[in-house]
Scaffold this motif. Structure first.
Motif, PDB file in Angstrom:
ATOM      1  N   VAL A 152       0.719  -1.332   0.038  1.00 31.13           N
ATOM      2  CA  VAL A 152      -0.106  -0.099   0.006  1.00 31.13           C
ATOM      3  C   VAL A 152       0.827   1.323  -0.027  1.00 31.13           C
ATOM      4  N   ALA A 153       2.163   1.189   0.973  1.00 32.60           N
ATOM      5  CA  ALA A 153       2.836   2.651   0.736  1.00 32.60           C
ATOM      6  C   ALA A 153       3.441   2.608  -0.458  1.00 32.60           C
ATOM      7  N   ASN A 154       3.853   1.837  -0.824  1.00 34.93           N
ATOM      8  CA  ASN A 154       4.505   1.768  -2.607  1.00 34.93           C
ATOM      9  C   ASN A 154       3.510   2.447  -3.626  1.00 34.93           C
ATOM     10  N   ALA A 155       2.296   1.785  -3.377  1.00 34.61           N
ATOM     11  CA  ALA A 155       1.403   2.280  -4.213  1.00 34.61           C
ATOM     12  C   ALA A 155       0.953   3.818  -4.211  1.00 34.61           C
ATOM     13  N   VAL A 156       0.918   4.333  -2.798  1.00 40.01           N
ATOM     14  CA  VAL A 156       0.735   5.547  -2.572  1.00 40.01           C
ATOM     15  C   VAL A 156       1.862   6.357  -3.257  1.00 40.01           C
ATOM     16  N   GLU A 157       3.120   6.062  -2.772  1.00 37.35           N
ATOM     17  CA  GLU A 157       4.275   6.725  -3.126  1.00 37.35           C
ATOM     18  C   GLU A 157       4.835   6.857  -4.517  1.00 37.35           C
ATOM     19  N   HIS A 158       4.399   5.678  -5.052  1.00 41.63           N
ATOM     20  CA  HIS A 158       4.986   5.466  -6.618  1.00 41.63           C
ATOM     21  C   HIS A 158       4.038   5.791  -7.540  1.00 41.63           C
ATOM     22  N   THR A 159       2.925   6.036  -7.398  1.00 44.88           N
ATOM     23  CA  THR A 159       1.850   6.407  -8.380  1.00 44.88           C
ATOM     24  C   THR A 159       1.469   7.702  -7.893  1.00 44.88           C
ATOM     25  N   SER A 160       0.900   8.174  -9.210  1.00 41.57           N
ATOM     26  CA  SER A 160       0.274   9.593  -9.231  1.00 41.57           C
ATOM     27  C   SER A 160      -1.290   9.578  -9.336  1.00 41.57           C
ATOM     28  N   GLY A 161      -1.593  10.710  -8.908  1.00 44.43           N
ATOM     29  CA  GLY A 161      -3.376  10.809  -9.211  1.00 44.43           C
ATOM     30  C   GLY A 161      -3.857  10.651  -7.982  1.00 44.43           C
ATOM     31  N   ARG A 162      -5.165  11.113  -8.112  1.00 42.74           N
ATOM     32  CA  ARG A 162      -5.881  11.051  -6.798  1.00 42.74           C
ATOM     33  C   ARG A 162      -6.940   9.706  -6.904  1.00 42.74           C
ATOM     34  N   SER A 163      -6.914   8.888  -7.892  1.00 44.31           N
ATOM     35  CA  SER A 163      -7.815   7.888  -7.790  1.00 44.31           C
ATOM     36  C   SER A 163      -7.471   6.750  -6.554  1.00 44.31           C
ATOM     37  N   PRO A 164      -8.296   6.497  -6.167  1.00 40.92           N
ATOM     38  CA  PRO A 164      -7.987   5.538  -5.044  1.00 40.92           C
ATOM     39  C   PRO A 164      -7.434   4.259  -5.477  1.00 40.92           C
ATOM     40  N   ILE A 165      -6.674   3.589  -4.679  1.00 45.54           N
ATOM     41  CA  ILE A 165      -6.052   2.291  -4.758  1.00 45.54           C
ATOM     42  C   ILE A 165      -7.066   1.202  -3.990  1.00 45.54           C
ATOM     43  N   GLU A 166      -6.802  -0.090  -4.423  1.00 42.24           N
ATOM     44  CA  GLU A 166      -7.827  -1.076  -3.850  1.00 42.24           C
ATOM     45  C   GLU A 166      -6.874  -2.094  -3.172  1.00 42.24           C
ATOM     46  N   LEU A 167      -7.389  -2.599  -2.262  1.00 45.33           N
ATOM     47  CA  LEU A 167      -6.795  -3.866  -1.297  1.00 45.33           C
ATOM     48  C   LEU A 167      -7.932  -5.017  -1.689  1.00 45.33           C
ATOM     49  N   VAL A 168      -7.424  -5.869  -2.000  1.00 45.33           N
ATOM     50  CA  VAL A 168      -8.378  -7.141  -2.249  1.00 45.33           C
ATOM     51  C   VAL A 168      -7.520  -8.482  -1.297  1.00 45.33           C
TER      52      VAL A 168
END
Length: 150
Positions: free
Chosen positions: A58-74
């Protein structure tokens, strides 16, 4: 064995899916969801390891991707353990997830060991493209119940 998108997944016994904000506030929420999900297994995967690796994804997804669209956890509970996926909007594969690239991380630096931890502590890990970016995943096996003295 670590691998890419072409892996067979057994049908999950149960699964959880949640959209998380594209901020660092997503990390503790993701950890709590994984802890709750694994509490549902009678003989579950190692909860501490699952929480740690989920926090890294999750930290990598937040840090290394741009934009405001949510990330998803499955989180999928499987008969053999669990699989955790984090979906993000960036289609680029995650650096050295399945094959180490370059020198070992500097032990004095704050960053740079997340993917190493995922490779080292998971039974398998990888990534796959999705319709809106990519999913990065890891699997942990069920930990057998310990024998207790009578």
């Amino acid at each position: 064995m670590n691998g890419l998108a072409l892996h067979e997944r057994p049908a999950p016994a149960a699964s959880w899916r949640i959209a998380l904000p594209h901020t660092t506030a997503a990390v503790p929420v993701a950890r709590a969801l994984v802890r709750t999900a694994l509490a549902e297994l009678e003989h579950g995967a190692d909860c501490d390891t699952a929480e740690l690796l989920t926090a890294e994804l999750v930290a990598n997804a937040v840090e290394h991707t741009s934009g405001r669209s949510p990330i998803e956890l499955v989180v999928e509970l499987l008969p053999s353990g669990c699989q955790v996926e984090v979906h993000d909007p960036d289609p680029a594969p995650p650096g050295d997830l399945t094959v180490p690239a370059g020198p070992a991380p500097d032990p004095w630096q704050e960053h740079g060991r997340g993917l190493l931890l995922i490779r080292a502590l998971s039974a398998s890990c990888g990534h796959r493209p999705t319709g809106s970016g990519k999913a990065v995943w890891f699997r942990l096996p069920v930990v057998p119940a310990q024998r207790r003295p009578v």
